[in-house]
Design an enzyme around this catalytic site. Sequence first.
Site, PDB file in Angstrom:
ATOM      1  N   GLU A   1      19.888  11.061  48.507  1.00 37.94           N
ATOM      2  CA  GLU A   1      20.117   9.890  47.658  1.00 37.94           C
ATOM      3  C   GLU A   1      19.430  10.135  46.320  1.00 37.94           C
ATOM      4  OE1 GLU A   1      19.909   5.048  47.739  1.00 37.94           O
ATOM      5  OE2 GLU A   1      18.339   6.177  48.697  1.00 37.94           O
TER       6      GLU A   1
ATOM      7  N   ARG B   1       9.895   2.144  41.716  1.00 39.76           N
ATOM      8  CA  ARG B   1      10.021   2.758  43.043  1.00 39.76           C
ATOM      9  C   ARG B   1      11.032   3.869  43.053  1.00 39.76           C
ATOM     10  NH1 ARG B   1       9.064  -0.877  47.883  1.00 39.76           N
ATOM     11  NH2 ARG B   1       7.668  -2.326  46.897  1.00 39.76           N
TER      12      ARG B   1
ATOM     13  N   HIS C   1      15.823  -6.521  42.872  1.00 39.37           N
ATOM     14  CA  HIS C   1      15.951  -5.810  44.146  1.00 39.37           C
ATOM     15  C   HIS C   1      14.612  -5.605  44.848  1.00 39.37           C
ATOM     16  CE1 HIS C   1      17.768  -3.275  47.056  1.00 39.37           C
ATOM     17  NE2 HIS C   1      17.192  -2.167  46.634  1.00 39.37           N
TER      18      HIS C   1
ATOM     19  N   ARG D   1      17.706   4.024  37.911  1.00 36.86           N
ATOM     20  CA  ARG D   1      18.224   2.659  38.080  1.00 36.86           C
ATOM     21  C   ARG D   1      18.003   1.762  36.876  1.00 36.86           C
ATOM     22  NH1 ARG D   1      16.645   0.756  44.280  1.00 36.86           N
ATOM     23  NH2 ARG D   1      18.063   2.213  45.235  1.00 36.86           N
TER      24      ARG D   1
ATOM     25  N   HIS E   1      18.437  -3.687  40.770  1.00 38.09           N
ATOM     26  CA  HIS E   1      19.466  -2.737  41.209  1.00 38.09           C
ATOM     27  C   HIS E   1      20.682  -2.934  40.312  1.00 38.09           C
ATOM     28  CE1 HIS E   1      22.180  -0.394  43.603  1.00 38.09           C
ATOM     29  NE2 HIS E   1      21.153   0.015  44.317  1.00 38.09           N
TER      30      HIS E   1
END
Length: 519
Positions: free
Chosen positions: A110, A370, A335, A272, A226
């Site tokens: 990912e 993150r 998110h 992101r 997100h």
Amino acid sequence: MKGLPAETDFVVIGAGVAGLRAAIELAAAGRVLVLEKKKVDSGAPSQSPPVTALGDEDELILHLQDTLAAGDGLCNPAAVKLLLEEGPGRIDELIAWGKHHGTKLVFGLESPHSRHRSLHSSGDTTGNEILRALCVKAESLKHISVAEFAFPTHLLTDAGRVTGVSLLDEKGMPHDVSCSAVLLATGGFGQLFRNTTNRDVATADGVAMAYRAGAELSDLEFVQFHPTALYMKKVPRFLLSASLRDEGACLRNIELNRFMSKYHPLGEQAPRELVSRAIVHEMEVSRAKDPFVYLDMTHLNAAKVQKRFPRIYATCMQHNVDITEDVIPVRPAAHCSMGGVRTDLDGKTNVPGLYAAGEVAATGVHGANRLPSNSLLEALVYGARAGNAMREQAKPVSSSKHEPKAAALSNGPVDAGIEEMIAQIQALMENDVGIVRTRAGMQKAVKGLEDMAPRFAHPKTRRAHEAANLHLVGLLLARSAQAREESRGAHYRMEYPDHDDKKFLKHSVVRGDKVVFLF
Ligand SMILES: Cc1cc2nc3c(=O)[nH]c(=O)nc-3n(C[C@H](O)[C@H](O)[C@H](O)COP(=O)(O)OP(=O)(O)OC[C@H]3O[C@@H](n4cnc5c(N)ncnc54)[C@H](O)[C@@H]3O)c2cc1C
């Protein structure tokens, strides 16, 4: 469970991944009461979360580098190292516990990880599988009892030490439980924002309770948005995972033109926060009243898409969007939170007897942003560490009997005034403390929230407590964001687009009504 006890050894608030993992650790040292405000099964992170762990061929150093890069200078390297060193052991344990119900876990990639190191179960419901494995294990341990629909309202303290929890039970009756130590494991606080991927339980209760008990909070301003949540009227903001873009999905503006290459050489694979900001810009340019962009998978192999993302496919179909044939309307949505209750590497807060683990805690493991997929691993590793540290607190609890309180408080009925106030908080946070922050916007948010304060002074129902918690944490978050006069990680200030390492290569810490910056 039958009736709530007046005392126990340990209370864990929240039956998610961190809470259950900690409870399993604590069960060897005494009675554990887990308080969960909903039904436990619904506590699952609801969609496609692969959890990160190290594969056999992986190199610790690469994962460390990716995590530190995402954290943008503010990760605590010791916390990240622990995450990576202890992660594989926690995952092995989980796989063993999960075997009872035939979980199949595999590794995949990912972005922006450099190597294959995300753990998936069959299909796209890994988070639920993880929770199920923890539930199976917890149910097998007789010292653990779980009270569902229990809503803690505040922490009980004596001479500055946490000695128990005051709560509303399933019927809305007040009840106190004494204990040696309390763990907050209430997850994130996405409900602060109008658009969020988080479930309705994410109302900042743990952070608010900790603050009222005197705990320090840290890094609240860092909230990850997100980029792609399903955007349709009256439909929850279902997360359309980054894996879709990894498989080749592209973003198109309202005129169906691709735009990401204008913003970043990695296009849809950009970090992101950059993708979210690019979408915000495209939405502004469109001047639409109710703006959104599209995620497009129509050029990909339909059978493969259905097989790889069965849950996303099925959910979109429920709303008449066939992701193999239609472009999908999306918007960014709040998110994950990087900050929360400030703890050491064992989940210990500055308030004796109070611990925190998982997304509610700020250990410094994520810094200013993150790495996708580190979150569930954090909940497992730091849940276990906090549980282990709390064992030392085991000691006889006061046997004082708590009399039932006279006034029966209520779980309902739905109070339209409260819903209206929550909507106001969410609108202020979304518009003025969201993806792109300006000085004027944050001043407006702080002032607006301060003016609303008297309306939250005496909450009576559960929903009123949730509203008060959202209000308090919203205000503290807005003040933290205002104080950080630079852009870093997920925090973007229009007036200060760059880092200011000299002043701000530090953690923001909320101490009482002040925000200070500390290493
Ligand atoms: C849609 C979505 C997708 C995600 N995808 C990924 C991913 O791919 N990989 C990854 O690593 N992470 C992912 N995450 C993040 C990850 O799920 C969370 O960080 C992780 O679940 C946090 O674990 P936790 O135990 O701290 O909290 P949670 O698992 O959120 O559990 C918190 C629990 O506390 C309960 N609770 C809350 N308030 C109270 C209260 N006042 N009283 C009692 N109980 C309370 C809640 O009901 C819940 O059961 C995703 C998150 C979302 C929302």
